[in-house]
Design an enzyme around this catalytic site. Structure first.
Site, PDB file in Angstrom:
ATOM      1  N   SER A 177      61.750  -3.396 -20.019  1.00 29.48           N
ATOM      2  CA  SER A 177      61.215  -2.746 -18.826  1.00 29.48           C
ATOM      3  C   SER A 177      60.860  -1.295 -19.178  1.00 29.48           C
ATOM      4  CB  SER A 177      62.228  -2.836 -17.685  1.00 29.48           C
ATOM      5  OG  SER A 177      61.644  -2.584 -16.449  1.00 29.48           O
ATOM      6  N   ASP A 428      56.915 -12.778 -14.857  1.00 25.49           N
ATOM      7  CA  ASP A 428      57.255 -11.381 -14.611  1.00 25.49           C
ATOM      8  C   ASP A 428      56.041 -10.615 -14.098  1.00 25.49           C
ATOM      9  OD1 ASP A 428      58.347  -8.869 -14.576  1.00 25.49           O
ATOM     10  OD2 ASP A 428      58.333  -8.598 -16.755  1.00 25.49           O
ATOM     11  N   HIS A 453      61.561 -11.363 -16.132  1.00 23.21           N
ATOM     12  CA  HIS A 453      61.649  -9.999 -16.664  1.00 23.21           C
ATOM     13  C   HIS A 453      62.602  -9.928 -17.858  1.00 23.21           C
ATOM     14  CE1 HIS A 453      60.590  -5.849 -16.258  1.00 23.21           C
ATOM     15  NE2 HIS A 453      61.794  -5.426 -15.939  1.00 23.21           N
TER      16      HIS A 453
END
Length: 494
Positions: A177, A428, A453
């Site tokens: 991320s 995601d 994710h």
């Protein structure tokens, strides 16, 4: 609707972007455990250390320092032919990321690796000004990605100087991320410090107009559309139902009760209510994992499929539709059965630093989002930089620099760099701002069908799709090549 969703993933091929598909060859030499838990038992297997960092790396008159927390695990580290895997900490407590990054623990023995988890300044315990760190924009002035990358570089320098045997070993940056963005940017800005980077679910192109501002919402909607008949349509129709029911005092009371909210709704709260509900759907898309997990919230396996069981019929009355919406929300907020009521001011674990990220998104991390209500299931929302800037100034006393990230890190003009893996799962929504096609032979994309994710950074389980097992194998093969190249070059120079 605002978007506060947090950011926060050998070789089969070095040519076209590698999309891992079921049944693609064998896994090679990578051995992953198949215990069905999603979080490895690593809590007692690391040392907690602190390093004195400069508050400001880029000036010379400010001599203030703070303690940066970092974690080290060296059970499998070997000084002969070993490596160092550095997790580039993102917007939260580093122990939380450490316990949710099982991939690093599982490959440590194979790579003879020391694991280092470096906490991002202004998060967890690494607060430059203690309790005053979030007091005002002057105290927050040093919360930037540039300062964080400099922290990582200084920490590596410190480790090389102080740990016998670490001075001449390759370091690989790993992150997911925002941490994945930092890992990629770290390799770009400090290529002498790390030999390569694994940037999982890293939306480095979610800036300016590099990708359409609506792509995030379209992917979220597609996840819900695929997970149940009429699920996305039910959510799309719910916004009008909320608007109609909230137009009267009795409707507001009914909504408060029907949604089991902790505080009574006023007409001024409706925009926050819809934002809270929207963010819930965004978060579900990010953590649509194939097993029970406790990343943002305790959730069942394939949580969107579970949620969509309650949203099969959009053609019902407003009250029935909102009662169904509550049942869906309750899966996200009360799967454990412990919640007495639902709080519209919180959507994720407190381990994430929402205050710090709010400031970062108001300065350099300016990511445009929009929705049109046609290609997605959300209310129409136009990206308005002027309004966004005004809101940021009202909250923090600063105005965003929307062009700074692309100026600093190059936007899509990154072909001069090398040795970065960009991994993205197609479930995601952040993959819309990620690198999903190879740029060069060493800037490679790994696309993971059925992956949410940074699923590839999480611990292996018996429920992982074969696509993520194959992606991890490919990632390790790249890293082995980087390590081998490092030692081969070292021998040439000796």
């Amino acid at each position: 609707m605002g978007c506060r969703a947090l950011l926060l993933l050998p070789f089969l091929s070095l040519g076209a972007a590698t999309t891992i598909r079921s049944g693609l060859k064998t896994l090679g030499s990578l051995h992953m455990p198949t215990n069905p838990t999603s979080d490895p038992a690593v809590a007692n297997n690391y040392s907690v250390l602190y390093f004195q960092q400069k508050v400001d790396h880029f000036g010379f008159s400010d001599t203030r320092t703070f303690k940066q927390r970092y974690l080290i695990a060296d059970q499998h580290w070997q000084t002969n032919g070993g490596s160092i895997l550095l997790y580039t900490g993102n917007e939260g407590d580093i122990t939380w990321f450490c316990n949710n990054t099982g991939f690093m623990w599982e490959v440590a023995e194979e790579l003879k690796a020391m694991l280092v988890f470096a906490e991002h300044r202004y998060y967890g315990e690494s607060l430059p000004f203690g309790e005053d760190s979030f007091k005002d924009s002057q105290h927050l002035n040093f919360l930037t990605s540039e300062q964080a990358l400099a922290d990582f570089a200084e920490l590596i320098r410190h480790l090389r100087r102080t740990i016998p045997g670490a001075g001449n070993q390759p370091v690989i940056a790993i992150g997911g991320s925002y941490g994945g963005m930092l890992a990629a940017w770290f390799r770009m800005k400090y290529p002498h410090s790390v030999v390569g980077a694994l940037a999982a679910s890293a939306p480095i192109w979610q800036f300016e107009d590099l990708v359409p501002c609506g792509i995030f919402m379209k992917i979220v909607t597609e996840d819900f559309r695929k997970s149940g008949p009429h699920c996305a349509e039910s959510i799309r129709r719910s916004w009008g139902a909320i608007n109609r029911l909230s137009s009267t005092g009795g409707g507001l009371q009914w909504l408060t009760k029907a949604l089991h909210l902790c505080s009574p709704l006023s007409s001024e709260d409706i925009s926050y209510l819809k934002e809270w509900i929207s963010e819930t759907w965004l978060n579900l898309a990010m953590v649509d994992y194939p097993y029970e997990a406790n990343f943002l919230q305790p959730l069942p396996a394939w949580p969107i499929k579970v949620v969509c069981q309650y949203l099969k019929n959009p053609n019902v009355s407003d009250t029935v539709l909102l009662q169904n919406i509550f049942q869906a929300l309750n899966i996200y907020y009360n799967y454990s059965g412990q919640a007495q009521c639902l709080n519209i001011s919180q959507t994720a674990t407190s381990s994430l630093g929402s205050v710090g990220w709010s400031y970062q998104s108001c300065t350099e991390m300016v990511m445009p989002f929009c929705a049109n209500g046609v290609d997605d299931m959300f209310e129409t929302y136009q990206w308005d930089l002027e309004k966004f800037s005004h809101d940021c100034f009202s909250q923090w006393g600063v105005k965003p620099r929307p062009h700074w990230i692309t100026t600093l890190y190059g936007g899509k003009n990154i072909s001069s760099h090398s040795n970065i893996i960009f991994s993205n799962g197609d479930l995601d929504p952040w993959s819309g701002g990620g690198v999903t096609k190879d740029i060069t032979d060493t800037l490679v994309a790994i696309n993971i069908p059925g992956g949410a994710h940074h699923l590839d950074l999480r611990a292996s389980t018996a429920f992982d799709p074969s696509t993520v097992l194959l992606s991890r194998s490919l990632e390790v093969k790249h890293m082995k090549k980087w390590i081998a190249d490092f030692y081969q070059n070292a021998r040439r120079q000796s």
